[in-house]
Design a protein around this motif. Sequence first.
Motif, PDB file in Angstrom:
ATOM      1  N   ALA A  62       0.847  -1.192   0.000  1.00  0.00           N
ATOM      2  CA  ALA A  62       0.000   0.000   0.000  1.00  0.00           C
ATOM      3  C   ALA A  62       0.880   1.238   0.000  1.00  0.00           C
ATOM      4  CB  ALA A  62      -0.931   0.009   1.212  1.00  0.00           C
ATOM      5  N   ARG A  87      -1.496  -2.705  -4.107  1.00  0.00           N
ATOM      6  CA  ARG A  87      -2.911  -3.060  -3.945  1.00  0.00           C
ATOM      7  C   ARG A  87      -3.782  -1.858  -3.610  1.00  0.00           C
ATOM      8  NH1 ARG A  87      -5.903  -3.567   0.434  1.00  0.00           N
ATOM      9  NH2 ARG A  87      -4.080  -3.339   1.781  1.00  0.00           N
ATOM     10  N   HIS A  88      -3.273  -0.956  -2.750  1.00  0.00           N
ATOM     11  CA  HIS A  88      -4.122   0.093  -2.164  1.00  0.00           C
ATOM     12  C   HIS A  88      -3.352   1.413  -2.120  1.00  0.00           C
ATOM     13  CE1 HIS A  88      -6.454   1.545   1.701  1.00  0.00           C
ATOM     14  NE2 HIS A  88      -6.868   2.169   0.618  1.00  0.00           N
ATOM     15  N   MET A 126      -6.832  -0.234  -8.657  1.00  0.00           N
ATOM     16  CA  MET A 126      -6.350  -0.381  -7.279  1.00  0.00           C
ATOM     17  C   MET A 126      -7.457  -0.021  -6.300  1.00  0.00           C
ATOM     18  SD  MET A 126      -2.514   1.316  -7.336  1.00  0.00           S
ATOM     19  CE  MET A 126      -3.027   2.862  -8.134  1.00  0.00           C
ATOM     20  N   ASP A 127      -7.377  -0.579  -5.091  1.00  0.00           N
ATOM     21  CA  ASP A 127      -8.204  -0.058  -4.011  1.00  0.00           C
ATOM     22  C   ASP A 127      -7.713   1.352  -3.687  1.00  0.00           C
ATOM     23  OD1 ASP A 127      -9.692  -2.381  -3.732  1.00  0.00           O
ATOM     24  OD2 ASP A 127      -8.294  -3.245  -2.283  1.00  0.00           O
ATOM     25  N   TRP A 128      -8.615   2.224  -3.270  1.00  0.00           N
ATOM     26  CA  TRP A 128      -8.213   3.601  -2.995  1.00  0.00           C
ATOM     27  C   TRP A 128      -8.988   4.155  -1.813  1.00  0.00           C
ATOM     28  CZ3 TRP A 128     -12.364   6.819  -3.097  1.00  0.00           C
ATOM     29  CH2 TRP A 128     -13.469   6.431  -3.872  1.00  0.00           C
ATOM     30  N   THR A 129      -8.355   5.101  -1.150  1.00  0.00           N
ATOM     31  CA  THR A 129      -8.990   5.926  -0.115  1.00  0.00           C
ATOM     32  C   THR A 129      -8.516   7.349  -0.360  1.00  0.00           C
ATOM     33  OG1 THR A 129      -8.789   4.088   1.457  1.00  0.00           O
ATOM     34  CG2 THR A 129      -9.339   6.254   2.363  1.00  0.00           C
ATOM     35  N   GLU A 184     -11.395   1.122   2.027  1.00  0.00           N
ATOM     36  CA  GLU A 184     -11.320   1.149   0.568  1.00  0.00           C
ATOM     37  C   GLU A 184     -12.593   1.763  -0.019  1.00  0.00           C
ATOM     38  OE1 GLU A 184     -10.969  -1.461   2.507  1.00  0.00           O
ATOM     39  OE2 GLU A 184      -9.007  -2.399   2.146  1.00  0.00           O
TER      40      GLU A 184
END
Length: 287
Positions: A62, A87-88, A126-129, A184
Amino acid sequence: MSTYLVFGATGNVGRRVAERLARGGAAVRATSRNPEAAKPPQGVEVITPDLEAPGALDDVDAAFLMWPFHSAEPARPLVDALKRRVRHVVFMTGGGALPGVAPEEQPNPVARWHATVERLIERSGMDWTVLSPSTFMANALWWSTQIKAGDSVRGAFGSLAMTPIHQDDIAAVAVHALTEPGHEGHRYTLTGPEVLTQAEQVRLIGEAIGRPLRWQELTLEQERARLLADPGFPAGFVDELLDGYTTMAAAPRPQVTSAVPDITGAPATTLSAWAAEHAAAFGGARR
């Protein structure tokens, strides 16, 4: 063990993210445009921002990304490099970028850059925040020279209301988002615990350093001239700053959010506490 990549190892937020991750026992790789001069926290490896360099993304699970560039042009190759291995991504946006608004419709150039990066990340697979913080409390350090020299701060927009936030609170949220499941696909608006005008911020700094301070209002023209005459203030940012403040002044009064305490389990830091912590920068004794 997961490895976390942190952009901006020497910045106000990036360094704190790296420190918190390292204290928690994580493997941390942080970027700096000048790795030789960087003084990373113990246990943090510092690399250049060149993600194509051998080993740059090895084992990275990440990444915390903030955007230091004055353009969105580098975004596509950077996101392309990240999505091949990571991944993130936790992205700290800025510039007043409006959620759900296309980049070309954002209110200012900085918001357009950030919205462009945000869109690329969200569409990357990708997973995101996304973290959208309010004004940094550290911006008040711009007033330190005036406060050391006297009992007033001269500027425009003294009645402009903000919800200033401590950078360490942003870093705390970022670490939770990086290391815990469930963040996520979320966009968090981060604020401090109070709505304060610039004049009220100056008063609270005065209380923290034990000396009454007041705001001296200038016209927009006077403020522009003052900033342009300040050798420590980037001339190219003057109109951008004043235009941004003009837009903020015309907008509805900002609201405090509960994102920081909801995510971290601790109350957001008050400006009074931040000012006491940084009292020496304003000519006072640290408490």
